[in-house]
Design a protein around this motif. Structure first.
Motif, mmCIF file in Angstrom:
data_model
loop_
_atom_site.group_PDB
_atom_site.id
_atom_site.type_symbol
_atom_site.label_atom_id
_atom_site.label_comp_id
_atom_site.label_asym_id
_atom_site.label_seq_id
_atom_site.Cartn_x
_atom_site.Cartn_y
_atom_site.Cartn_z
ATOM 1 N N VAL A 27 3.126 -8.773 7.886
ATOM 2 C CA VAL A 27 4.427 -8.350 7.385
ATOM 3 C C VAL A 27 5.246 -9.550 6.930
ATOM 4 O O VAL A 27 5.349 -10.555 7.638
ATOM 5 C CB VAL A 27 5.185 -7.554 8.471
ATOM 6 N N LEU A 28 5.822 -9.426 5.730
ATOM 7 C CA LEU A 28 6.654 -10.493 5.174
ATOM 8 C C LEU A 28 8.040 -10.469 5.791
ATOM 9 O O LEU A 28 8.542 -9.422 6.206
ATOM 10 C CB LEU A 28 6.755 -10.336 3.658
ATOM 11 N N ASP A 29 8.684 -11.621 5.830
ATOM 12 C CA ASP A 29 10.038 -11.713 6.389
ATOM 13 C C ASP A 29 11.061 -11.055 5.480
ATOM 14 O O ASP A 29 12.046 -10.497 5.953
ATOM 15 C CB ASP A 29 10.417 -13.180 6.620
ATOM 16 N N ASP A 30 10.850 -11.140 4.172
ATOM 17 C CA ASP A 30 11.766 -10.547 3.198
ATOM 18 C C ASP A 30 11.477 -9.049 3.082
ATOM 19 O O ASP A 30 10.399 -8.650 2.637
ATOM 20 C CB ASP A 30 11.582 -11.230 1.836
ATOM 21 N N VAL A 32 12.549 -6.810 1.031
ATOM 22 C CA VAL A 32 12.360 -6.354 -0.355
ATOM 23 C C VAL A 32 10.924 -6.639 -0.795
ATOM 24 O O VAL A 32 10.251 -5.773 -1.373
ATOM 25 C CB VAL A 32 13.374 -7.034 -1.303
ATOM 26 N N LEU A 33 10.443 -7.853 -0.504
ATOM 27 C CA LEU A 33 9.057 -8.194 -0.848
ATOM 28 C C LEU A 33 8.073 -7.348 -0.048
ATOM 29 O O LEU A 33 7.040 -6.930 -0.570
ATOM 30 C CB LEU A 33 8.788 -9.676 -0.592
ATOM 31 N N GLU A 34 8.383 -7.083 1.194
ATOM 32 C CA GLU A 34 7.494 -6.259 2.025
ATOM 33 C C GLU A 34 7.410 -4.835 1.470
ATOM 34 O O GLU A 34 6.325 -4.248 1.430
ATOM 35 C CB GLU A 34 7.988 -6.242 3.479
ATOM 36 N N ALA A 37 5.226 -4.933 -1.508
ATOM 37 C CA ALA A 37 3.831 -5.091 -1.084
ATOM 38 C C ALA A 37 3.264 -3.771 -0.578
ATOM 39 O O ALA A 37 2.123 -3.412 -0.896
ATOM 40 C CB ALA A 37 3.732 -6.164 -0.005
ATOM 41 N N ARG A 38 4.054 -3.021 0.163
ATOM 42 C CA ARG A 38 3.592 -1.724 0.679
ATOM 43 C C ARG A 38 3.367 -0.750 -0.462
ATOM 44 O O ARG A 38 2.383 -0.002 -0.458
ATOM 45 C CB ARG A 38 4.602 -1.148 1.671
ATOM 46 N N ASP A 39 4.279 -0.742 -1.443
ATOM 47 C CA ASP A 39 4.117 0.145 -2.595
ATOM 48 C C ASP A 39 2.857 -0.203 -3.383
ATOM 49 O O ASP A 39 2.112 0.689 -3.812
ATOM 50 C CB ASP A 39 5.347 0.073 -3.510
ATOM 51 N N ARG A 70 0.388 -9.889 -0.797
ATOM 52 C CA ARG A 70 1.600 -10.521 -0.272
ATOM 53 C C ARG A 70 1.714 -11.984 -0.725
ATOM 54 O O ARG A 70 2.802 -12.445 -1.046
ATOM 55 C CB ARG A 70 1.616 -10.415 1.252
ATOM 56 N N GLU A 71 0.593 -12.697 -0.764
ATOM 57 C CA GLU A 71 0.633 -14.088 -1.242
ATOM 58 C C GLU A 71 1.078 -14.158 -2.692
ATOM 59 O O GLU A 71 1.873 -15.024 -3.068
ATOM 60 C CB GLU A 71 -0.756 -14.727 -1.093
ATOM 61 N N ARG A 72 0.568 -13.257 -3.512
ATOM 62 C CA ARG A 72 0.944 -13.254 -4.931
ATOM 63 C C ARG A 72 2.430 -12.914 -5.099
ATOM 64 O O ARG A 72 3.106 -13.482 -5.956
ATOM 65 C CB ARG A 72 0.088 -12.260 -5.723
#
Length: 154
Positions: A27-30, A32-34, A37-39, A70-72
């Motif tokens: 799981v990312l800290d941000d 919005v990015l998470e 990533a889930r979508d 997530r890295e991308r």
């Protein structure tokens, strides 16, 4: 309501809720990015599991793909760039919903084409049956009538 009924209700409720395979360390800290990533993960197919998204799969390859997505995103890629990168690396099969382009138009058109073909065949069959002349049964010959009369008189 007894405690047993409450416990049973809780167990049933937990069983029907979806279980996601995303591990806490992925799981990312941000947030919005998470969410992005889930979508994206929900639209990518696990290459080990059949018709299961990488978001739902517990396979090691699905975990690697979730981490790659997530890295991308952390590197600043847009959603389209991430999808294009994964498709370039693993092929069009990785998409749960294939794109509508030159190589997949037949895949998208196959369902409606088969439906129209089946409707046409069904219509032709029904029309042919309604226009067919009824089969006339041959009557009994004179010899058969005589024999039948003899049997009925006995």
């Amino acid at each position: 309501m007894s405690w047993r009924q409450t416990l049973l209700g809780l167990v049933v409720a937990l069983m029907v809720t979806p279980v996601w395979a995303v591990q806490p360390d992925e799981v990312l800290d941000d947030p919005v990015l998470e969410e992005r990533a889930r979508d994206l993960s929900k639209g990518l197919r696990c290459l080990v599991c059949r018709n299961e998204s990488i978001d739902e799969s517990n396979a090691d390859l699905a975990r690697d793909l979730r981490i790659l997505v997530r890295e991308r995103l952390v590197e600043g890629d847009s959603d389209e760039e991430v999808i294009d990168f994964v498709v370039e690396r693993y092929g069009e099969y990785v998409l749960l919903k294939p794109r509508f382009d030159g190589s997949t138009w037949l895949l998208w058109a196959a369902g409606p084409i088969m439906l129209l073909l089946a409707a046409g065949i069904g219509f032709a069959y029904i029309r042919g049956r309604s226009e067919a002349k009824p089969v006339q049964e041959a009557g009994l010959s004179a010899e058969e009538k005589a024999r039948l009369d003899k049997i009925l008189k006995e």
